[in-house]
Design a protein around this motif. Sequence first.
Motif, PDB file in Angstrom:
ATOM      1  N   ARG A  15       0.851  -1.194   0.000  1.00  0.00           N
ATOM      2  CA  ARG A  15       0.000   0.000   0.000  1.00  0.00           C
ATOM      3  C   ARG A  15       0.884   1.241   0.000  1.00  0.00           C
ATOM      4  NH1 ARG A  15      -4.696  -0.082   4.535  1.00  0.00           N
ATOM      5  NH2 ARG A  15      -5.066   2.073   3.955  1.00  0.00           N
ATOM      6  N   LYS A  24       5.432   7.452  12.337  1.00  0.00           N
ATOM      7  CA  LYS A  24       4.737   6.556  13.280  1.00  0.00           C
ATOM      8  C   LYS A  24       5.526   5.264  13.499  1.00  0.00           C
ATOM      9  CE  LYS A  24       1.238   4.364  11.411  1.00  0.00           C
ATOM     10  NZ  LYS A  24      -0.103   4.151  10.830  1.00  0.00           N
ATOM     11  N   LEU A  52      -2.482  -6.439  15.423  1.00  0.00           N
ATOM     12  CA  LEU A  52      -3.835  -6.875  15.042  1.00  0.00           C
ATOM     13  C   LEU A  52      -4.370  -6.189  13.785  1.00  0.00           C
ATOM     14  CD1 LEU A  52      -5.625  -7.204  18.504  1.00  0.00           C
ATOM     15  CD2 LEU A  52      -4.417  -8.940  17.192  1.00  0.00           C
ATOM     16  N   TYR A  53      -3.632  -5.225  13.262  1.00  0.00           N
ATOM     17  CA  TYR A  53      -4.025  -4.530  12.011  1.00  0.00           C
ATOM     18  C   TYR A  53      -2.766  -4.510  11.147  1.00  0.00           C
ATOM     19  CZ  TYR A  53      -7.861  -3.066  15.043  1.00  0.00           C
ATOM     20  OH  TYR A  53      -8.930  -3.055  15.916  1.00  0.00           O
ATOM     21  N   SER A  54      -2.312  -5.692  10.792  1.00  0.00           N
ATOM     22  CA  SER A  54      -0.915  -5.854  10.360  1.00  0.00           C
ATOM     23  C   SER A  54      -0.613  -5.341   8.963  1.00  0.00           C
ATOM     24  CB  SER A  54      -0.523  -7.324  10.448  1.00  0.00           C
ATOM     25  OG  SER A  54      -1.285  -8.059   9.506  1.00  0.00           O
ATOM     26  N   GLY A  55      -1.620  -5.302   8.078  1.00  0.00           N
ATOM     27  CA  GLY A  55      -1.321  -4.945   6.690  1.00  0.00           C
ATOM     28  C   GLY A  55      -0.483  -6.036   6.027  1.00  0.00           C
ATOM     29  N   GLY A  70       6.761  -2.376   6.898  1.00  0.00           N
ATOM     30  CA  GLY A  70       5.637  -2.020   7.760  1.00  0.00           C
ATOM     31  C   GLY A  70       5.839  -2.633   9.146  1.00  0.00           C
ATOM     32  N   SER A  71       4.858  -2.412  10.010  1.00  0.00           N
ATOM     33  CA  SER A  71       5.016  -2.810  11.411  1.00  0.00           C
ATOM     34  C   SER A  71       5.330  -4.299  11.584  1.00  0.00           C
ATOM     35  CB  SER A  71       3.741  -2.456  12.175  1.00  0.00           C
ATOM     36  OG  SER A  71       2.602  -3.001  11.532  1.00  0.00           O
ATOM     37  N   LYS A  90      -8.151  -7.774   8.640  1.00  0.00           N
ATOM     38  CA  LYS A  90      -9.485  -8.172   8.152  1.00  0.00           C
ATOM     39  C   LYS A  90      -9.403  -8.675   6.712  1.00  0.00           C
ATOM     40  CE  LYS A  90     -10.986  -3.839   6.223  1.00  0.00           C
ATOM     41  NZ  LYS A  90     -11.754  -2.654   6.260  1.00  0.00           N
ATOM     42  N   SER A  91      -8.318  -8.348   6.016  1.00  0.00           N
ATOM     43  CA  SER A  91      -8.213  -8.713   4.604  1.00  0.00           C
ATOM     44  C   SER A  91      -7.414 -10.012   4.419  1.00  0.00           C
ATOM     45  CB  SER A  91      -7.554  -7.556   3.832  1.00  0.00           C
ATOM     46  OG  SER A  91      -6.856  -8.036   2.719  1.00  0.00           O
ATOM     47  N   ASP A 116     -12.079  -9.515  11.645  1.00  0.00           N
ATOM     48  CA  ASP A 116     -12.151  -8.333  12.493  1.00  0.00           C
ATOM     49  C   ASP A 116     -11.300  -8.556  13.752  1.00  0.00           C
ATOM     50  OD1 ASP A 116     -12.812  -6.191  14.069  1.00  0.00           O
ATOM     51  OD2 ASP A 116     -14.984  -6.421  13.842  1.00  0.00           O
ATOM     52  N   ASN A 118     -11.338  -7.093  16.415  1.00  0.00           N
ATOM     53  CA  ASN A 118     -12.109  -6.998  17.648  1.00  0.00           C
ATOM     54  C   ASN A 118     -12.759  -8.328  18.016  1.00  0.00           C
ATOM     55  OD1 ASN A 118     -11.791  -4.046  18.020  1.00  0.00           O
ATOM     56  ND2 ASN A 118     -12.832  -4.017  16.029  1.00  0.00           N
ATOM     57  N   ASP A 149      -2.991  -0.561  15.074  1.00  0.00           N
ATOM     58  CA  ASP A 149      -2.803   0.483  14.061  1.00  0.00           C
ATOM     59  C   ASP A 149      -3.831   0.363  12.932  1.00  0.00           C
ATOM     60  OD1 ASP A 149      -1.475   2.497  12.591  1.00  0.00           O
ATOM     61  OD2 ASP A 149      -0.221   1.019  11.567  1.00  0.00           O
ATOM     62  N   PRO A 150      -5.113   0.599  13.256  1.00  0.00           N
ATOM     63  CA  PRO A 150      -6.124   0.496  12.198  1.00  0.00           C
ATOM     64  C   PRO A 150      -6.056   1.699  11.260  1.00  0.00           C
ATOM     65  CG  PRO A 150      -7.131   1.256  14.216  1.00  0.00           C
ATOM     66  CD  PRO A 150      -5.694   0.993  14.549  1.00  0.00           C
ATOM     67  N   ASP A 151      -6.956   1.731  10.278  1.00  0.00           N
ATOM     68  CA  ASP A 151      -6.986   2.882   9.363  1.00  0.00           C
ATOM     69  C   ASP A 151      -7.661   4.081  10.009  1.00  0.00           C
ATOM     70  OD1 ASP A 151      -5.790   1.842   6.953  1.00  0.00           O
ATOM     71  OD2 ASP A 151      -7.516   0.505   6.821  1.00  0.00           O
ATOM     72  N   GLU A 154     -11.468   1.782  13.861  1.00  0.00           N
ATOM     73  CA  GLU A 154     -11.878   0.367  13.923  1.00  0.00           C
ATOM     74  C   GLU A 154     -11.450  -0.360  15.190  1.00  0.00           C
ATOM     75  OE1 GLU A 154      -9.945   1.595  11.454  1.00  0.00           O
ATOM     76  OE2 GLU A 154     -10.948   1.335   9.535  1.00  0.00           O
TER      77      GLU A 154
HETATM   78  C1  SAM Z   1      -2.925   1.528   8.615  1.00  0.00           C
HETATM   79  S1  SAM Z   1      -3.051  -0.099   8.024  1.00  0.00           S
HETATM   80  C2  SAM Z   1      -1.831  -0.944   8.988  1.00  0.00           C
HETATM   81  C3  SAM Z   1      -0.478  -0.722   8.499  1.00  0.00           C
HETATM   82  C4  SAM Z   1       0.552  -1.570   9.186  1.00  0.00           C
HETATM   83  N1  SAM Z   1       0.609  -1.309  10.613  1.00  0.00           N
HETATM   84  C5  SAM Z   1       1.884  -1.306   8.543  1.00  0.00           C
HETATM   85  O1  SAM Z   1       2.767  -0.761   9.216  1.00  0.00           O
HETATM   86  O2  SAM Z   1       2.051  -1.670   7.384  1.00  0.00           O
HETATM   87  C6  SAM Z   1      -4.530  -0.692   8.739  1.00  0.00           C
HETATM   88  C7  SAM Z   1      -4.830  -2.141   8.472  1.00  0.00           C
HETATM   89  O3  SAM Z   1      -5.934  -2.512   9.278  1.00  0.00           O
HETATM   90  C8  SAM Z   1      -6.737  -3.401   8.555  1.00  0.00           C
HETATM   91  N2  SAM Z   1      -8.063  -3.339   9.217  1.00  0.00           N
HETATM   92  C9  SAM Z   1      -8.983  -2.347   9.173  1.00  0.00           C
HETATM   93  N3  SAM Z   1     -10.023  -2.653   9.972  1.00  0.00           N
HETATM   94  C10 SAM Z   1      -9.744  -3.838  10.555  1.00  0.00           C
HETATM   95  C11 SAM Z   1     -10.410  -4.655  11.491  1.00  0.00           C
HETATM   96  N4  SAM Z   1     -11.594  -4.313  12.020  1.00  0.00           N
HETATM   97  N5  SAM Z   1      -9.819  -5.802  11.889  1.00  0.00           N
HETATM   98  C12 SAM Z   1      -8.606  -6.158  11.393  1.00  0.00           C
HETATM   99  N6  SAM Z   1      -7.949  -5.430  10.478  1.00  0.00           N
HETATM  100  C13 SAM Z   1      -8.497  -4.283  10.075  1.00  0.00           C
HETATM  101  C14 SAM Z   1      -6.686  -2.928   7.122  1.00  0.00           C
HETATM  102  O4  SAM Z   1      -6.969  -3.986   6.222  1.00  0.00           O
HETATM  103  C15 SAM Z   1      -5.241  -2.428   7.016  1.00  0.00           C
HETATM  104  O5  SAM Z   1      -4.398  -3.425   6.516  1.00  0.00           O
END
Ligand code: SAM
Length: 290
Positions: A15, A24, A52-55, A70-71, A90-91, A116, A118, A149-151, A154
Motif C-alpha cells: 500500500r 509513526k 492486530l491490524y498488520s497490513g 511495515g510494522s 481483516k483482509s 475483524d 475486535n 494500528d487500524p486505518d 476500527e
Molecule cells: C494503517 S493499516 C496498517 C499498516 C501496518 N501497521 C503497517 O505498518 O504496514 C490498517 C490495516 O488494518 C486493517 N483493518 C482495518 N479494519 C480492521 C479490522 N476491524 N480488523 C482487522 N484489520 C483491520 C486494514 O486492512 C489495514 O491493513
Amino acid sequence: MDNYLLPEDDGLPTRTFGIWTTVKLDYLQRYMNLFETSMRGKPWCARSYIDLYSGTGKYQVKGHNNFQLGSALLGITTKHPFTNYFFADKSQENIDILSKRCESAPNIKKKFYVGDANIRVKEVVEELKTIDHNRSKDQWTSLNLAFLDPDGLELEWKTIEALASVNKMDLIIYYSQSGLTRNFENCINLDTETDIDRFFGDGEWRNIYKASQQGKSLGLHRKLIDYYKHKLSTIGYADIKDIEDGAEPLMKNSKEAPLYRLIFASKHARGHDFWNKIIKKDAFGQGKLF
Ligand SMILES: C[S@@+](CC[C@H](N)C(=O)[O-])C[C@H]1O[C@@H](n2cnc3c(N)ncnc32)[C@H](O)[C@@H]1O
C-alpha cells in the motif's frame, strides 16, 4: 535469496501511505528495539509481538519510489527478535501477502488471523494465556507488546480490555484525531452505538464533546485522551498522566493538519521510561514540539 524481509520491491503488492507513516513506525521500531534489547535476557516464558491490524508488511511512501518495512516486518526483523508473533488483518489478501513475506523467516513462531481484530483478539488472548499457563516453574509470565494500528476508528475498547487481561501487555494505540474530528458531528446526533462509542467503550465522549462545543473546556482531544488514559488506569495500566503529560506524539499531514497520535500504555513504570525516551525525538531527529 529473496528480498521479502528487506525494504525493497519484492514483486508483491504494497500500500502507499504518507510520510507520516514513517514517523509513526519509527516510534514503534525504536520502542521494539529498546524493549527487546533490555528484556531478552530475563526468564520470561515468551516475548510476543501482537499486531492486530498488520497490513502486508511493506508500504511505499507517497511521492517516493522507495519501499519500507511495515510494522509486522519491523517486528520480525528487529535486532533481537521476539519469541512469538501474532498477526491479524481483516483482509485475507493482506494476510496472504504478509505470510508469503514471512516465509523468509521460517524459524520464527508466527500465527496469522483473518477477520475483524475486535473478534479474533479473543483467540490471540487465549493463545497468550496458554503460553503463560504452560510455563515451567522457573519461568516468568510472558512479556507482550501489542501494536494497534487500524486505518481509522476500527479499534474497539473491548479489544483493549481483552488484551489487558494478559498479565504483561504493553500497548501502542492509534488515536485517530482526524477520524474523530470528522465524525463527532454525525455521531453525536445518533442514539445508536457509533464507532466513537465503541472506540471509547462508552458514551462519556459525548459529554466531553458537548462541553467543548459550549466553550466550557479547552483542548477537546487532550480531554478525550485523558479520559481514555483514565479508562486504561481502571484496567491495570499505570496512570501515565502522573509519569509524563502529553506523551502522545502527534503525526501531521503536509499541511500541518493533525492526523493521529500514538497512545502508549504499560502496567509498569519501566515501559513508560522507555516510551518517554523514544518520543524525545521523531524520525527526522527533531525534538518534541509539545
Ligand atoms: C494503517 S493499516 C496498517 C499498516 C501496518 N501497521 C503497517 O505498518 O504496514 C490498517 C490495516 O488494518 C486493517 N483493518 C482495518 N479494519 C480492521 C479490522 N476491524 N480488523 C482487522 N484489520 C483491520 C486494514 O486492512 C489495514 O491493513
